[in-house]
Motif scaffolding. Structure first.
Motif, PDB file in Angstrom:
ATOM      1  N   ARG A 144       0.850  -1.276   0.021  1.00 37.95           N
ATOM      2  CA  ARG A 144       0.109   0.163   0.052  1.00 37.95           C
ATOM      3  C   ARG A 144       0.739   1.360  -0.083  1.00 37.95           C
ATOM      4  O   ARG A 144       1.719   1.175   0.978  1.00 37.95           O
ATOM      5  CB  ARG A 144      -0.879  -0.157   1.206  1.00 37.95           C
ATOM      6  CG  ARG A 144      -1.971   1.094   1.294  1.00 37.95           C
ATOM      7  CD  ARG A 144      -2.935   0.979   2.247  1.00 37.95           C
ATOM      8  NE  ARG A 144      -3.527  -0.502   2.524  1.00 37.95           N
ATOM      9  CZ  ARG A 144      -4.557  -0.880   1.563  1.00 37.95           C
ATOM     10  NH1 ARG A 144      -5.277   0.173   0.935  1.00 37.95           N
ATOM     11  NH2 ARG A 144      -5.094  -1.841   1.831  1.00 37.95           N
ATOM     12  N   VAL A 145       0.839   1.791  -0.959  1.00 37.54           N
ATOM     13  CA  VAL A 145       1.471   3.295  -0.939  1.00 37.54           C
ATOM     14  C   VAL A 145       0.722   4.666  -1.372  1.00 37.54           C
ATOM     15  O   VAL A 145      -0.151   4.359  -2.398  1.00 37.54           O
ATOM     16  CB  VAL A 145       2.352   3.138  -2.439  1.00 37.54           C
ATOM     17  CG1 VAL A 145       3.472   4.458  -2.662  1.00 37.54           C
ATOM     18  CG2 VAL A 145       3.464   1.877  -2.195  1.00 37.54           C
ATOM     19  N   ASP A 146       0.686   5.356  -0.492  1.00 39.29           N
ATOM     20  CA  ASP A 146      -0.265   6.523  -0.433  1.00 39.29           C
ATOM     21  C   ASP A 146      -1.931   6.319  -0.388  1.00 39.29           C
ATOM     22  O   ASP A 146      -2.510   6.475  -1.262  1.00 39.29           O
ATOM     23  CB  ASP A 146      -0.045   7.473  -1.563  1.00 39.29           C
ATOM     24  CG  ASP A 146       1.306   7.988  -1.632  1.00 39.29           C
ATOM     25  OD1 ASP A 146       1.700   8.389  -0.382  1.00 39.29           O
ATOM     26  OD2 ASP A 146       2.004   8.239  -2.488  1.00 39.29           O
ATOM     27  N   GLY A 147      -2.041   5.091   0.242  1.00 39.24           N
ATOM     28  CA  GLY A 147      -3.579   4.500   0.121  1.00 39.24           C
ATOM     29  C   GLY A 147      -3.787   3.645  -0.647  1.00 39.24           C
ATOM     30  O   GLY A 147      -5.028   3.570  -0.798  1.00 39.24           O
ATOM     31  N   ARG A 148      -3.099   3.465  -1.961  1.00 42.39           N
ATOM     32  CA  ARG A 148      -3.445   2.806  -3.048  1.00 42.39           C
ATOM     33  C   ARG A 148      -2.314   1.265  -3.044  1.00 42.39           C
ATOM     34  O   ARG A 148      -1.306   1.477  -2.671  1.00 42.39           O
ATOM     35  CB  ARG A 148      -3.208   3.472  -4.534  1.00 42.39           C
ATOM     36  CG  ARG A 148      -3.877   4.860  -4.286  1.00 42.39           C
ATOM     37  CD  ARG A 148      -3.912   5.356  -5.654  1.00 42.39           C
ATOM     38  NE  ARG A 148      -4.498   4.332  -6.665  1.00 42.39           N
ATOM     39  CZ  ARG A 148      -4.347   4.898  -7.970  1.00 42.39           C
ATOM     40  NH1 ARG A 148      -3.759   5.904  -8.376  1.00 42.39           N
ATOM     41  NH2 ARG A 148      -5.076   4.076  -8.813  1.00 42.39           N
ATOM     42  N   LEU A 149      -2.929   0.239  -3.422  1.00 41.35           N
ATOM     43  CA  LEU A 149      -2.189  -1.019  -3.654  1.00 41.35           C
ATOM     44  C   LEU A 149      -1.598  -0.916  -4.858  1.00 41.35           C
ATOM     45  O   LEU A 149      -1.992  -0.638  -6.078  1.00 41.35           O
ATOM     46  CB  LEU A 149      -3.164  -2.076  -3.719  1.00 41.35           C
ATOM     47  CG  LEU A 149      -3.959  -2.460  -2.655  1.00 41.35           C
ATOM     48  CD1 LEU A 149      -4.771  -3.699  -2.342  1.00 41.35           C
ATOM     49  CD2 LEU A 149      -3.001  -2.682  -1.260  1.00 41.35           C
ATOM     50  N   THR A 150      -0.218  -1.113  -4.768  1.00 39.65           N
ATOM     51  CA  THR A 150       0.866  -0.967  -5.800  1.00 39.65           C
ATOM     52  C   THR A 150       1.892  -2.270  -5.930  1.00 39.65           C
ATOM     53  O   THR A 150       2.112  -2.680  -4.786  1.00 39.65           O
ATOM     54  CB  THR A 150       1.810   0.363  -5.760  1.00 39.65           C
ATOM     55  OG1 THR A 150       0.743   1.419  -5.427  1.00 39.65           O
ATOM     56  CG2 THR A 150       2.465   0.576  -6.972  1.00 39.65           C
ATOM     57  N   LEU A 151       2.169  -2.618  -7.151  1.00 40.22           N
ATOM     58  CA  LEU A 151       3.170  -3.625  -7.319  1.00 40.22           C
ATOM     59  C   LEU A 151       4.608  -2.908  -7.380  1.00 40.22           C
ATOM     60  O   LEU A 151       4.742  -1.832  -7.967  1.00 40.22           O
ATOM     61  CB  LEU A 151       3.141  -4.441  -8.658  1.00 40.22           C
ATOM     62  CG  LEU A 151       1.985  -5.534  -8.601  1.00 40.22           C
ATOM     63  CD1 LEU A 151       1.750  -6.089 -10.095  1.00 40.22           C
ATOM     64  CD2 LEU A 151       2.087  -6.507  -7.490  1.00 40.22           C
ATOM     65  N   VAL A 152       5.449  -3.424  -6.431  1.00 35.48           N
ATOM     66  CA  VAL A 152       6.788  -2.686  -6.373  1.00 35.48           C
ATOM     67  C   VAL A 152       7.679  -3.763  -6.207  1.00 35.48           C
ATOM     68  O   VAL A 152       7.553  -4.945  -5.675  1.00 35.48           O
ATOM     69  CB  VAL A 152       6.727  -1.753  -4.909  1.00 35.48           C
ATOM     70  CG1 VAL A 152       5.922  -0.775  -5.096  1.00 35.48           C
ATOM     71  CG2 VAL A 152       6.612  -2.582  -3.769  1.00 35.48           C
ATOM     72  N   LYS A 153       8.996  -3.334  -6.660  1.00 38.86           N
ATOM     73  CA  LYS A 153      10.086  -4.084  -6.710  1.00 38.86           C
ATOM     74  C   LYS A 153      10.425  -4.409  -5.014  1.00 38.86           C
ATOM     75  O   LYS A 153      10.269  -3.402  -4.428  1.00 38.86           O
ATOM     76  CB  LYS A 153      11.389  -3.402  -7.407  1.00 38.86           C
ATOM     77  CG  LYS A 153      11.012  -3.708  -8.966  1.00 38.86           C
ATOM     78  CD  LYS A 153      12.547  -3.594  -9.320  1.00 38.86           C
ATOM     79  CE  LYS A 153      12.571  -4.390 -10.807  1.00 38.86           C
ATOM     80  NZ  LYS A 153      12.701  -5.828 -10.729  1.00 38.86           N
ATOM     81  N   PRO A 154      11.094  -5.322  -4.683  1.00 37.27           N
ATOM     82  CA  PRO A 154      11.671  -5.567  -3.311  1.00 37.27           C
ATOM     83  C   PRO A 154      12.634  -4.480  -2.941  1.00 37.27           C
ATOM     84  O   PRO A 154      13.260  -4.162  -3.743  1.00 37.27           O
ATOM     85  CB  PRO A 154      12.183  -7.232  -3.184  1.00 37.27           C
ATOM     86  CG  PRO A 154      11.351  -7.818  -4.443  1.00 37.27           C
ATOM     87  CD  PRO A 154      11.203  -6.508  -5.609  1.00 37.27           C
ATOM     88  N   GLU A 155      12.360  -4.083  -1.854  1.00 39.17           N
ATOM     89  CA  GLU A 155      13.553  -3.149  -1.136  1.00 39.17           C
ATOM     90  C   GLU A 155      14.965  -3.441  -1.216  1.00 39.17           C
ATOM     91  O   GLU A 155      16.033  -2.656  -1.630  1.00 39.17           O
ATOM     92  CB  GLU A 155      13.009  -2.774   0.133  1.00 39.17           C
ATOM     93  CG  GLU A 155      11.731  -2.094   0.266  1.00 39.17           C
ATOM     94  CD  GLU A 155      11.508  -1.736   1.828  1.00 39.17           C
ATOM     95  OE1 GLU A 155      12.353  -1.835   2.724  1.00 39.17           O
ATOM     96  OE2 GLU A 155      10.396  -1.489   1.934  1.00 39.17           O
ATOM     97  N   THR A 156      15.318  -4.901  -1.044  1.00 41.86           N
ATOM     98  CA  THR A 156      16.618  -5.198  -1.062  1.00 41.86           C
ATOM     99  C   THR A 156      17.059  -6.303  -1.920  1.00 41.86           C
ATOM    100  O   THR A 156      16.022  -6.994  -2.848  1.00 41.86           O
ATOM    101  CB  THR A 156      17.200  -5.982   0.419  1.00 41.86           C
ATOM    102  OG1 THR A 156      16.268  -7.283   0.468  1.00 41.86           O
ATOM    103  CG2 THR A 156      16.810  -4.892   1.356  1.00 41.86           C
ATOM    104  N   GLU A 157      18.272  -6.364  -2.501  1.00 40.87           N
ATOM    105  CA  GLU A 157      18.458  -7.440  -3.579  1.00 40.87           C
ATOM    106  C   GLU A 157      18.196  -8.715  -2.958  1.00 40.87           C
ATOM    107  O   GLU A 157      17.962  -9.649  -4.035  1.00 40.87           O
ATOM    108  CB  GLU A 157      19.971  -7.083  -4.040  1.00 40.87           C
ATOM    109  CG  GLU A 157      20.282  -5.864  -4.909  1.00 40.87           C
ATOM    110  CD  GLU A 157      21.688  -5.757  -5.156  1.00 40.87           C
ATOM    111  OE1 GLU A 157      22.404  -6.984  -5.273  1.00 40.87           O
ATOM    112  OE2 GLU A 157      22.009  -4.643  -5.479  1.00 40.87           O
ATOM    113  N   SER A 158      18.513  -9.155  -1.772  1.00 39.74           N
ATOM    114  CA  SER A 158      18.369 -10.293  -1.234  1.00 39.74           C
ATOM    115  C   SER A 158      16.996 -10.912  -1.287  1.00 39.74           C
ATOM    116  O   SER A 158      16.679 -12.064  -1.288  1.00 39.74           O
ATOM    117  CB  SER A 158      18.753 -10.714   0.057  1.00 39.74           C
ATOM    118  OG  SER A 158      18.292  -9.717   1.030  1.00 39.74           O
TER     119      SER A 158
END
Length: 61
Positions: free
Chosen positions: A36-50
């Motif tokens: 959830r980003v700014d109240g909306r569901l969003t597909l995002v890349k993982p935060e870390t490479e691992s």
């Protein structure tokens, strides 16, 4: 089952698409997660490479 057997996080499971599954090689690639980003569901890349990884599918899956 993916959370229990493979230790995947809820966002990773919800971010899965069929293109992440390779039944011939019996693997699953974690490339994105649902957050959830700014109240909306969003597909995002993982935060870390691992967090971006390819894992073997167990026979039960």
């Amino acid at each position: 089952m993916l959370a229990l057997v493979m230790g995947m996080r809820r966002g990773e499971i919800l971010g899965l698409r069929w293109d992440a599954v390779d039944l011939n090689r019996e693997t699953l690639t974690v490339e994105r997660s649902l957050q959830r980003v700014d109240g909306r569901l969003t597909l995002v890349k993982p935060e870390t490479e691992s967090s971006e990884r390819t894992i073997p599918l167990p026979p039960i899956a």
